[in-house]
Design a protein around this motif. Structure first.
Motif, PDB file in Angstrom:
ATOM      1  N   VAL A 142       0.833  -1.206   0.000  1.00  0.00           N
ATOM      2  CA  VAL A 142       0.000   0.000   0.000  1.00  0.00           C
ATOM      3  C   VAL A 142       0.868   1.257   0.000  1.00  0.00           C
ATOM      4  N   ALA A 143       1.922   1.257   0.812  1.00  0.00           N
ATOM      5  CA  ALA A 143       2.797   2.429   0.877  1.00  0.00           C
ATOM      6  C   ALA A 143       3.420   2.718  -0.485  1.00  0.00           C
ATOM      7  N   VAL A 144       3.840   1.683  -1.191  1.00  0.00           N
ATOM      8  CA  VAL A 144       4.451   1.871  -2.508  1.00  0.00           C
ATOM      9  C   VAL A 144       3.477   2.531  -3.476  1.00  0.00           C
ATOM     10  N   ARG A 152       8.026   4.970  -8.119  1.00  0.00           N
ATOM     11  CA  ARG A 152       7.768   3.610  -7.642  1.00  0.00           C
ATOM     12  C   ARG A 152       8.730   2.619  -8.290  1.00  0.00           C
ATOM     13  N   ALA A 153       8.898   2.762  -9.599  1.00  0.00           N
ATOM     14  CA  ALA A 153       9.813   1.875 -10.316  1.00  0.00           C
ATOM     15  C   ALA A 153      11.243   2.048  -9.822  1.00  0.00           C
ATOM     16  N   VAL A 154      11.675   3.302  -9.650  1.00  0.00           N
ATOM     17  CA  VAL A 154      13.032   3.573  -9.173  1.00  0.00           C
ATOM     18  C   VAL A 154      13.234   2.974  -7.797  1.00  0.00           C
ATOM     19  N   PHE A 155      12.276   3.189  -6.914  1.00  0.00           N
ATOM     20  CA  PHE A 155      12.391   2.691  -5.542  1.00  0.00           C
ATOM     21  C   PHE A 155      12.505   1.168  -5.516  1.00  0.00           C
ATOM     22  N   ILE A 156      11.675   0.484  -6.277  1.00  0.00           N
ATOM     23  CA  ILE A 156      11.695  -0.980  -6.273  1.00  0.00           C
ATOM     24  C   ILE A 156      13.000  -1.504  -6.885  1.00  0.00           C
ATOM     25  N   VAL A 179      17.496   9.391 -11.443  1.00  0.00           N
ATOM     26  CA  VAL A 179      17.211   8.222 -10.615  1.00  0.00           C
ATOM     27  C   VAL A 179      17.534   8.515  -9.161  1.00  0.00           C
ATOM     28  N   THR A 180      18.664   9.139  -8.900  1.00  0.00           N
ATOM     29  CA  THR A 180      19.065   9.463  -7.529  1.00  0.00           C
ATOM     30  C   THR A 180      18.061  10.405  -6.883  1.00  0.00           C
ATOM     31  N   SER A 181      17.620  11.417  -7.624  1.00  0.00           N
ATOM     32  CA  SER A 181      16.636  12.368  -7.096  1.00  0.00           C
ATOM     33  C   SER A 181      15.299  11.683  -6.829  1.00  0.00           C
ATOM     34  N   ALA A 182      14.852  10.829  -7.762  1.00  0.00           N
ATOM     35  CA  ALA A 182      13.575  10.127  -7.578  1.00  0.00           C
ATOM     36  C   ALA A 182      13.630   9.195  -6.379  1.00  0.00           C
ATOM     37  N   LEU A 183      14.759   8.539  -6.185  1.00  0.00           N
ATOM     38  CA  LEU A 183      14.904   7.626  -5.044  1.00  0.00           C
ATOM     39  C   LEU A 183      14.851   8.388  -3.731  1.00  0.00           C
ATOM     40  N   GLN A 184      15.495   9.535  -3.662  1.00  0.00           N
ATOM     41  CA  GLN A 184      15.465  10.335  -2.430  1.00  0.00           C
ATOM     42  C   GLN A 184      14.041  10.744  -2.085  1.00  0.00           C
ATOM     43  N   ARG A 185      13.275  11.176  -3.082  1.00  0.00           N
ATOM     44  CA  ARG A 185      11.879  11.568  -2.834  1.00  0.00           C
ATOM     45  C   ARG A 185      11.044  10.359  -2.426  1.00  0.00           C
ATOM     46  N   ALA A 186      11.277   9.224  -3.068  1.00  0.00           N
ATOM     47  CA  ALA A 186      10.517   8.013  -2.741  1.00  0.00           C
ATOM     48  C   ALA A 186      10.793   7.562  -1.318  1.00  0.00           C
ATOM     49  N   THR A 189       8.770   9.573   1.172  1.00  0.00           N
ATOM     50  CA  THR A 189       7.362   9.147   1.210  1.00  0.00           C
ATOM     51  C   THR A 189       7.210   7.822   1.942  1.00  0.00           C
ATOM     52  N   MET A 190       8.109   6.884   1.692  1.00  0.00           N
ATOM     53  CA  MET A 190       8.011   5.584   2.349  1.00  0.00           C
ATOM     54  C   MET A 190       8.201   5.714   3.856  1.00  0.00           C
ATOM     55  N   ARG A 191       9.078   6.591   4.294  1.00  0.00           N
ATOM     56  CA  ARG A 191       9.240   6.804   5.743  1.00  0.00           C
ATOM     57  C   ARG A 191       7.984   7.403   6.351  1.00  0.00           C
ATOM     58  N   GLU A 192       7.298   8.250   5.594  1.00  0.00           N
ATOM     59  CA  GLU A 192       6.041   8.831   6.077  1.00  0.00           C
ATOM     60  C   GLU A 192       4.946   7.782   6.157  1.00  0.00           C
TER      61      GLU A 192
END
Length: 335
Positions: A142-144, A152-156, A179-186, A189-192
């Motif tokens: 659900v968090a993803v 989402r793709a970058v994080f996974i 990719v690095t920027s998207a991962l940081q933002r992801a 969100t996942m920590r939240e």
């Protein structure tokens, strides 16, 4: 044979199948990755049936794009790239699922297209499922969904599969910086979304249910079979989070209010008071498959599956799913 030798052999064999135009050999060499690709698509889409469709789409695309495989990357990496982009293309299309994945502003937002994942479909290779429990649990899935599709793709790819930034960038046709920027933002969100959960997905996590989890499921089933409302109430935490999908309305409620609400909705009333249950697991979580016998019926028929998150021996989260017409759950239709 070492893993490196096996990888080299796989690439060599697939290249030979591609050059020979041998669909049977090609299918045999790619099919062995079906389960892990299915889990990957499920993480992307949160829906078992959609993941099935996208896994099949991955194999179709792989055959049509077979000339793009030149052995520079592992077969597995090549297939994951195709599967990820198939899922991203799927998420661009209007669907009947609600809400859209990009319209999930907070943790209480519904993911009504969420479906449970049967454990028997998880990869059999321990190396492929070493982090399966924490990255297949419903809360994680659900968090993803709160991530925009590209994030989402970058994080996974990066944090679940452990791909290098350059490999993820190549798969998604992005720059490493993007990719690095998207991962940081992801990650923010996942920590939240998962404030109380461990976020190091690549560290080993146990797959076995604890004694508290097994005991809580047995007690939950026993309370249904005995229509024991006090016993059921005693199993629930006072800050219970409850959802019955696909109906909207995830709520945080007290144990008493939860049971009162179920009773007012007809549960444990005539017609919904003759239960049997079996202990099972989905998403590597404890679950109870509940069977109901209607008045005049000679059999108990599969009704729902309750997926439980147990904390200190009590049910902290209960996600219910309609279990009818879902043969992929591999549950007996009657008892």
């Amino acid at each position: 044979m070492t893993d490196a030798t096996r990888l080299d052999a796989d690439e060599t064999d697939l290249l030979a199948a591609v050059r020979a135009g041998d669909p049977a050999r090609f299918a045999l060499l790619t099919e062995r990755h079906r389960r892990e690709l299915h889990v990957h698509c499920y993480r992307m889409l949160a829906n078992y049936e959609d993941a099935q469709d996208m896994t099949q789409e991955t194999f179709l695309r792989a055959w049509h794009k077979r000339e793009s495989f030149r052995g520079h990357a592992a077969v597995r990496t090549w297939l994951y790239r195709i599967a990820t982009n198939a899922c991203l293309d799927f998420l661009k299309k209007p669907t009947n699922r609600a809400p859209a994945p990009s319209a999930l502003p907070d943790a209480d937002s519904e993911v009504m297209y969420l479906q449970p994942y049967p454990d028997q479909m998880l990869p059999e290779d321990p190396q492929e499922s070493v982090v399966a429990r924490e990255t297949i649990e419903l809360a994680f899935i659900v968090a993803v969904q709160h991530l925009p599709p590209r994030q989402r793709a970058v994080f996974i790819l990066r944090d679940v599969l452990g791909w290098p930034a350059s490999t993820a960038a190549d798969a998604l046709e992005l720059t490493v910086a993007s990719v690095t920027s998207a991962l940081q933002r992801a990650r923010v969100t996942m920590r939240e979304q998962l404030p109380d959960r461990r976020l190091d997905w690549r560290s080993p996590a146990t797959h076995e249910l604890s004694s508290d989890e097994r005991g809580a499921v047995r007690s939950y089933i026993r309370a249904h079979e005995r229509n024991d409302l006090d016993g059921l109430m005693s199993l629930l935490r006072d800050d219970l989070r409850f959802a019955m999908l696909p109906d909207p309305g995830t709520v945080t409620t007290t144990a008493g209010d939860a049971v009162d609400g179920w009773i007012s909705g007809g549960l444990f009333q005539r017609g919904h008071d003759d239960w049997r249950g079996i202990t099972t697991t989905v998403n590597r979580m404890p679950a109870a498959a509940l069977y109901l016998r209607a008045p005049g019926d000679s059999q108990y028929r599969l009704f729902a599956i309750a997926v439980l998150h147990i904390v200190d021996g009590k049910i902290a989260e209960l996600t219910g799913f309609d279990a009818t017409d879902k043969p992929w759950l591999d549950l007996a239709p009657t008892l």
